[in-house]
Design a protein around this motif. Structure first.
Motif, PDB file in Angstrom:
ATOM      1  N   THR A  93       0.699  -1.003  -0.443  1.00  0.00           N
ATOM      2  CA  THR A  93      -0.265   0.239   0.042  1.00  0.00           C
ATOM      3  C   THR A  93       1.065   1.442   0.400  1.00  0.00           C
ATOM      4  O   THR A  93       1.692   0.848   1.298  1.00  0.00           O
ATOM      5  CB  THR A  93      -0.707  -0.226   1.231  1.00  0.00           C
ATOM      6  N   ASN A  94       0.757   1.583  -1.094  1.00  0.00           N
ATOM      7  CA  ASN A  94       1.475   3.688  -0.987  1.00  0.00           C
ATOM      8  C   ASN A  94       1.200   4.606   0.609  1.00  0.00           C
ATOM      9  O   ASN A  94      -0.171   4.059   0.830  1.00  0.00           O
ATOM     10  CB  ASN A  94       1.187   3.868  -2.437  1.00  0.00           C
ATOM     11  N   VAL A  95       2.084   5.568   0.232  1.00  0.00           N
ATOM     12  CA  VAL A  95       1.388   7.062   1.006  1.00  0.00           C
ATOM     13  C   VAL A  95       0.011   7.126   0.990  1.00  0.00           C
ATOM     14  O   VAL A  95      -0.778   7.530   2.331  1.00  0.00           O
ATOM     15  CB  VAL A  95       2.329   8.104   1.334  1.00  0.00           C
ATOM     16  N   LEU A  96      -0.225   6.763  -0.292  1.00  0.00           N
ATOM     17  CA  LEU A  96      -1.764   7.097   0.052  1.00  0.00           C
ATOM     18  C   LEU A  96      -3.026   6.396   0.042  1.00  0.00           C
ATOM     19  O   LEU A  96      -4.504   6.528  -0.005  1.00  0.00           O
ATOM     20  CB  LEU A  96      -2.324   8.369  -1.368  1.00  0.00           C
ATOM     21  N   GLY A  97      -2.539   5.211   0.716  1.00  0.00           N
ATOM     22  CA  GLY A  97      -4.031   4.293   0.759  1.00  0.00           C
ATOM     23  C   GLY A  97      -4.203   3.883  -0.673  1.00  0.00           C
ATOM     24  O   GLY A  97      -4.890   2.625   0.212  1.00  0.00           O
ATOM     25  N   ILE A  98      -3.538   3.931  -1.112  1.00  0.00           N
ATOM     26  CA  ILE A  98      -3.894   2.870  -2.917  1.00  0.00           C
ATOM     27  C   ILE A  98      -3.149   1.655  -2.443  1.00  0.00           C
ATOM     28  O   ILE A  98      -2.269   1.151  -2.757  1.00  0.00           O
ATOM     29  CB  ILE A  98      -3.329   3.681  -4.043  1.00  0.00           C
ATOM     30  N   PRO A  99      -3.678   0.111  -3.087  1.00  0.00           N
ATOM     31  CA  PRO A  99      -2.909  -0.548  -3.497  1.00  0.00           C
ATOM     32  C   PRO A  99      -2.021  -0.857  -4.340  1.00  0.00           C
ATOM     33  O   PRO A  99      -2.557  -0.533  -5.305  1.00  0.00           O
ATOM     34  CB  PRO A  99      -4.044  -2.406  -3.048  1.00  0.00           C
ATOM     35  N   VAL A 100      -0.832  -1.344  -4.035  1.00  0.00           N
ATOM     36  CA  VAL A 100      -0.384  -1.264  -4.705  1.00  0.00           C
ATOM     37  C   VAL A 100       0.742  -3.060  -5.460  1.00  0.00           C
ATOM     38  O   VAL A 100       1.106  -3.521  -4.685  1.00  0.00           O
ATOM     39  CB  VAL A 100       1.029   0.157  -4.893  1.00  0.00           C
ATOM     40  N   TYR A 101       1.400  -2.303  -6.662  1.00  0.00           N
ATOM     41  CA  TYR A 101       2.215  -3.906  -7.290  1.00  0.00           C
ATOM     42  C   TYR A 101       3.229  -3.116  -6.495  1.00  0.00           C
ATOM     43  O   TYR A 101       4.038  -2.379  -7.190  1.00  0.00           O
ATOM     44  CB  TYR A 101       2.625  -4.059  -8.329  1.00  0.00           C
ATOM     45  N   LYS A 102       4.357  -3.829  -5.906  1.00  0.00           N
ATOM     46  CA  LYS A 102       5.545  -3.758  -6.560  1.00  0.00           C
ATOM     47  C   LYS A 102       7.053  -4.593  -7.421  1.00  0.00           C
ATOM     48  O   LYS A 102       6.737  -5.516  -7.686  1.00  0.00           O
ATOM     49  CB  LYS A 102       5.919  -4.315  -5.272  1.00  0.00           C
ATOM     50  N   THR A 103       7.340  -3.187  -8.455  1.00  0.00           N
ATOM     51  CA  THR A 103       7.986  -3.879  -9.753  1.00  0.00           C
ATOM     52  C   THR A 103       8.901  -2.756 -10.074  1.00  0.00           C
ATOM     53  O   THR A 103       9.040  -1.964  -9.604  1.00  0.00           O
ATOM     54  CB  THR A 103       6.394  -3.164 -10.669  1.00  0.00           C
ATOM     55  N   TRP A 104       9.968  -4.031 -10.858  1.00  0.00           N
ATOM     56  CA  TRP A 104      10.756  -2.844 -11.846  1.00  0.00           C
ATOM     57  C   TRP A 104      11.248  -3.256 -12.803  1.00  0.00           C
ATOM     58  O   TRP A 104      11.030  -4.892 -13.275  1.00  0.00           O
ATOM     59  CB  TRP A 104      11.885  -3.114 -10.237  1.00  0.00           C
ATOM     60  N   VAL A 105      12.245  -2.803 -13.838  1.00  0.00           N
ATOM     61  CA  VAL A 105      12.328  -2.770 -15.165  1.00  0.00           C
ATOM     62  C   VAL A 105      13.856  -3.013 -15.336  1.00  0.00           C
ATOM     63  O   VAL A 105      14.414  -2.344 -14.475  1.00  0.00           O
ATOM     64  CB  VAL A 105      11.436  -2.272 -16.138  1.00  0.00           C
ATOM     65  N   THR A 106      13.905  -4.279 -15.559  1.00  0.00           N
ATOM     66  CA  THR A 106      15.586  -4.710 -16.297  1.00  0.00           C
ATOM     67  C   THR A 106      15.816  -4.822 -17.722  1.00  0.00           C
ATOM     68  O   THR A 106      15.198  -5.224 -18.811  1.00  0.00           O
ATOM     69  CB  THR A 106      15.923  -5.622 -15.756  1.00  0.00           C
ATOM     70  N   THR A 107      17.010  -4.756 -18.364  1.00  0.00           N
ATOM     71  CA  THR A 107      17.178  -5.055 -19.614  1.00  0.00           C
ATOM     72  C   THR A 107      18.727  -6.406 -19.595  1.00  0.00           C
ATOM     73  O   THR A 107      19.773  -5.930 -18.723  1.00  0.00           O
ATOM     74  CB  THR A 107      17.609  -3.613 -20.316  1.00  0.00           C
ATOM     75  N   ASN A 108      18.217  -6.851 -20.745  1.00  0.00           N
ATOM     76  CA  ASN A 108      19.229  -8.113 -20.481  1.00  0.00           C
ATOM     77  C   ASN A 108      20.045  -8.023 -22.278  1.00  0.00           C
ATOM     78  O   ASN A 108      18.672  -7.903 -22.945  1.00  0.00           O
ATOM     79  CB  ASN A 108      18.577  -9.348 -20.664  1.00  0.00           C
ATOM     80  N   ARG A 109      21.011  -8.296 -22.268  1.00  0.00           N
ATOM     81  CA  ARG A 109      21.673  -7.747 -23.520  1.00  0.00           C
ATOM     82  C   ARG A 109      22.098 -10.008 -23.476  1.00  0.00           C
ATOM     83  O   ARG A 109      22.313 -10.101 -22.703  1.00  0.00           O
ATOM     84  CB  ARG A 109      22.542  -7.086 -23.561  1.00  0.00           C
ATOM     85  N   ARG A 110      21.987 -10.327 -25.108  1.00  0.00           N
ATOM     86  CA  ARG A 110      22.677 -11.639 -25.509  1.00  0.00           C
ATOM     87  C   ARG A 110      24.118 -11.138 -25.412  1.00  0.00           C
ATOM     88  O   ARG A 110      24.596 -10.889 -25.351  1.00  0.00           O
ATOM     89  CB  ARG A 110      21.925 -11.457 -26.498  1.00  0.00           C
ATOM     90  N   GLN A 111      24.122 -12.536 -23.978  1.00  0.00           N
ATOM     91  CA  GLN A 111      25.561 -12.750 -24.301  1.00  0.00           C
ATOM     92  C   GLN A 111      26.206 -13.458 -25.528  1.00  0.00           C
ATOM     93  O   GLN A 111      26.032 -14.828 -25.281  1.00  0.00           O
ATOM     94  CB  GLN A 111      26.080 -13.038 -22.502  1.00  0.00           C
TER      95      GLN A 111
END
Length: 227
Positions: A209-227
């Motif tokens: 729940t964020n500071v406004l009391g709204i239910p939220v997802y925990k999410t982040w973004v990544t970039t993966n380069r082919r090795q």
């Protein structure tokens, strides 16, 4: 495959990440600068109050100077939206995007084959695909209500980049501080944007729940380069 991340807290949804290797933020990651492995910004939000959808918006590669043309999506780079569904800050679901021959292909949401520093494209969980926009924005909506976009968009970041450099490393002739008003160095510059609007029913329960009391997802973004 290697991941670079950006840390940001969104207004509508909590976006959480920790830096792995070099954090990417508007061309200051030397190993990804000038490519779509460089994460400029990441946003996650409800498209409208009370909506049952979530929008994930990833801006990749910033061209800074307005006269520079935008780049293209690197076919060796997999962009991965990570979602934590059990509050342990480890990805439980991923939405993946990878370009091929002028189209962006999306996969997920699906449990990743591995977590952490390596990823594999979830080819057995296709979400949809869309033509990469060049001029007019092209949006594809799938049968299950997921809207997809990929292409150049104007950089939303506002920053007086050149004046900042003058202030942090002032010359003897100029130590007057920031100009008021400043100049937006990113005005007219593009990023390469990936956008997904998806029904929350495909993402599972919110985990915080964020500071406004709204239910939220925990999410982040990544970039993966082919090795």
């Amino acid at each position: 495959m290697r991941k670079s991340t950006k840390t940001i807290i969104g207004a509508g949804l909590l976006v959480v990440a920790t830096g792995i290797f070099v954090a990417a933020d508007h061309i200051d990651a030397p190993d990804s600068m000038g490519t779509t492995a460089d994460i400029a910004d990441y946003f996650a939000f409800e498209p409208a109050a009370g909506s049952d959808n979530t929008v994930f918006l990833v801006d990749l590669q910033s061209d800074v100077l307005p006269e520079l043309a935008y780049g293209t999506f690197d076919e060796d780079v997999l962009t991965e939206i990570n979602i934590d569904t059990d509050d342990d800050l480890v990805e439980d679901l991923v939405i993946q995007a990878i370009p091929r021959d002028g189209r962006m292909y999306f996969f997920g949401p699906v449990a990743p084959s591995s977590t952490g520093l390596s990823s594999q494209v979830a080819t057995d969980s296709p979400l949809g695909n869309v033509e990469i926009s060049v001029g007019t924005a092209i949006v594809e909506t799938t049968a299950n209500g997921v809207s997809l976009f990929a292409g150049p968009r104007q950089d939303p970041f506002y920053f007086d980049f050149f004046r900042f450099n003058e202030v942090v490393a002032p010359s003897p002739e100029d130590n007057s501080g920031f100009n008021n008003p400043g100049m937006d160095t990113f005005d007219g510059a593009n990023t390469m944007t990936i956008a997904v609007e998806i029904p929350n029913s495909l993402l599972g329960e919110t985990t915080a729940t964020n500071v406004l009391g709204i239910p939220v997802y925990k999410t982040w973004v990544t970039t993966n380069r082919r090795q």
